[in-house]
Scaffold this motif. Structure first.
Motif, short mmCIF file in Angstrom:
data_model
loop_
_atom_site.label_atom_id
_atom_site.label_comp_id
_atom_site.label_asym_id
_atom_site.label_seq_id
_atom_site.Cartn_x
_atom_site.Cartn_y
_atom_site.Cartn_z
N VAL A 33 42.29 35.28 35.26
CA VAL A 33 41.11 35.53 34.43
C VAL A 33 41.62 36.31 33.22
O VAL A 33 42.13 37.42 33.36
N TYR A 34 41.51 35.69 32.05
CA TYR A 34 42.13 36.28 30.86
C TYR A 34 41.16 37.14 30.08
O TYR A 34 40.03 36.73 29.82
N VAL A 35 41.62 38.33 29.72
CA VAL A 35 40.80 39.25 28.93
C VAL A 35 41.58 39.55 27.64
O VAL A 35 42.71 40.04 27.70
N LYS B 196 35.83 38.93 43.87
CA LYS B 196 37.02 38.08 44.06
C LYS B 196 38.26 38.69 43.39
O LYS B 196 39.38 38.21 43.56
N THR B 197 38.04 39.71 42.57
CA THR B 197 39.17 40.30 41.84
C THR B 197 40.09 41.03 42.82
O THR B 197 39.66 41.96 43.51
N THR B 198 41.35 40.61 42.84
CA THR B 198 42.31 41.18 43.80
C THR B 198 43.38 42.00 43.08
O THR B 198 43.97 42.91 43.66
N ASP C 36 37.39 52.85 43.51
CA ASP C 36 36.65 52.58 44.75
C ASP C 36 36.64 51.09 45.08
O ASP C 36 35.80 50.61 45.84
N LYS C 37 37.57 50.34 44.47
CA LYS C 37 37.56 48.88 44.72
C LYS C 37 38.89 48.44 45.34
O LYS C 37 39.93 49.02 45.05
N PRO C 38 38.85 47.38 46.17
CA PRO C 38 40.09 46.92 46.80
C PRO C 38 40.90 46.04 45.84
O PRO C 38 41.12 44.87 46.09
N ILE C 39 41.30 46.64 44.74
CA ILE C 39 42.04 45.90 43.71
C ILE C 39 43.43 46.51 43.55
O ILE C 39 43.56 47.73 43.38
N PHE C 40 44.45 45.65 43.62
CA PHE C 40 45.82 46.12 43.39
C PHE C 40 46.17 45.99 41.91
O PHE C 40 45.47 45.31 41.15
#
Ligand SMILES: Cc1ncc(COP(=O)(O)O)c(C=O)c1O
Length: 383
Positions: A135-137, A158-160, A189-193
């Motif tokens: 997903v490009y920003v 869905k962001t991992t 607080d999110k499960p994002i690496f």
């Protein structure tokens, strides 16, 4: 029988195309990002020494202990953060492998991975090969700073993974403490690496500092810091990289690394470890490159009509020609290579949808005389 490509849209890389064109037209190659000068002969002597001494069999998969210890000391000296050499540092075949392994460790089919554009070309394909969705920003068009609202806006369940690159290739933008803290705040607080690609960690200018993501305690626990000795020691062909990550993440990383590369060149690891007995080898790198950046930027300013802000770090300088021409950036890069005999990279190469913002990237990791010659040739460039 036909092979169904996993990367159907991927052609020959622009770096290969521009390098071939530079060779064909005898142009100065400021396109591909590698030093145009030799490394310290002391380093090659050490490599020869360790080869002759017989260190020619497989290294331990995670890398030789003495090099992992050196990297740990370097991180502590630079950032005051300790990584355990035994469990948190892994030696890889360049940063490219470290990035691929880290992506493989966290990305599963359908997972979304945020990549800020312009972006180094390896990230997107590595995500897709793992079934992930990039997903490009976009970064700010003018100063390449981070658009936090847009970034936060694309985060969902869905962001991992978020991939960061500082100092940034191609723009030279260097993340500030505020940027690092901001990222930590929005994902705490999110499960994002996070993967932080810091291959230009020792190349920052104007007394700015490279503020590694490891310095934020929240990010230290979520981030794979990937780097490489290629840029730091002028040995991009050695492909010795490394990854620093918390024990649990390193454990998974190591499982995958053992089936992708298993280990990397033993005598070169010994040579680098011995060479880094002297910290000045990396502490003086910014001053070494600052001279080159200044020569290149002063020349660009005095003799060419390009607009630019001097790079804060890395060994790349981007320039804008939006005010001069509507020519597309690939055509201009080809024309400069053929006519001015200076090769560069059109910045569209760093955008998935090939957004053409009329920007070119030059690599200034070259001898000073070569940079001066490039400037004099560019001063005759036709618009
Ligand atoms: C941002 C970035 N990451 C990673 C790499 C690859 O590093 P290595 O050659 O150690 O694989 C490069 C090389 O150009 C780069 O610019």
């Amino acid at each position: 029988m036909s092979l169904i490509s996993k990367l159907p849209a991927q052609g020959t890389s622009i770096f290969t195309i521009m390098t071939h064109l530079a060779e064909e037209h005898n142009a100065i190659n400021l396109a591909q990002g590698f030093p145009g000068f030799p490394c310290d002969p002391h380093l090659t002597d050490l490599a020869a020494h360790y080869i002759k001494e017989g260190n020619n069999q497989y290294a331990p998969s995670i890398g030789i202990p003495v090099l992992r210890k050196r990297i740990s000391q370097m991180a502590e000296l630079m950032h005051g953060v300790f990584y355990k050499p035994e469990t948190e540092i892994t030696i890889t075949s360049g940063a490219t492998e470290a990035l691929y392994v880290a992506i493989t460790a966290v990305v599963k089919t359908g997972d979304e991975v945020i990549i800020m554009e312009p972006a180094y070309d390896a990230y997107g394909p590595s995500v897709r090969l793992n079934g992930g969705v990039p997903v490009y920003v976009p970064l700010d068009e003018n100063d390449f700073s981070i658009d936090w609202d847009r970034l936060e806006g694309v985060i969902n369940e869905k962001t991992t993974l978020i991939i960061v690159n500082t100092p940034h290739n191609p723009s030279g933008y260097v993340w500030k403490k505020d940027d690092v803290d901001h990222l930590a705040k929005i994902i705490s607080d999110k499960p994002i690496f996070v993967i932080s690609d810091e291959v230009y960690e020792h190349i920052v200018f104007d007394k700015k500092e490279h503020y590694s993501l490891m310095r934020n305690p929240i990010l230290r626990d979520k981030t794979f810091i990937c780097s490489s000795f290629g840029k730091t020691l002028h040995v991009t062909g050695w492909k010795i990289g490394y990854c620093l990550a918390p024990e649990k993440m390193s454990k998974e990383f190591r499982k995958i690394h053992q089936y992708i590369a298993f280990s990397t060149a033993t005598p070169l690891q010994y040579a680098i470890a011995a060479y880094l007995d002297d910290d000045s080898k990396y502490l003086e790198l910014s001053a070494f490159y600052q001279k080159k950046r200044d020569i290149f930027c002063e020349g660009l300013k005095a003799y060419t009509p390009f607009k630019f802000t001097p790079a804060e770090g890395s060994f790349f300088q981007t320039v804008s020609y939006r005010h001069l021409s509507t020519e597309n950036d690939f055509d201009l890069a080809v024309r400069l290579t053929k006519k001015a005999k200076v090769a560069c990279i059109p910045n569209t190469a760093f955008y998935k949808d090939k957004s053409d913002l009329k920007v070119l990237r030059f690599c200034f990791a070259k001898d000073e005389a070569e940079l001066e010659l490039a400037i004099s040739r560019l001063s005759y460039a036709v618009f």
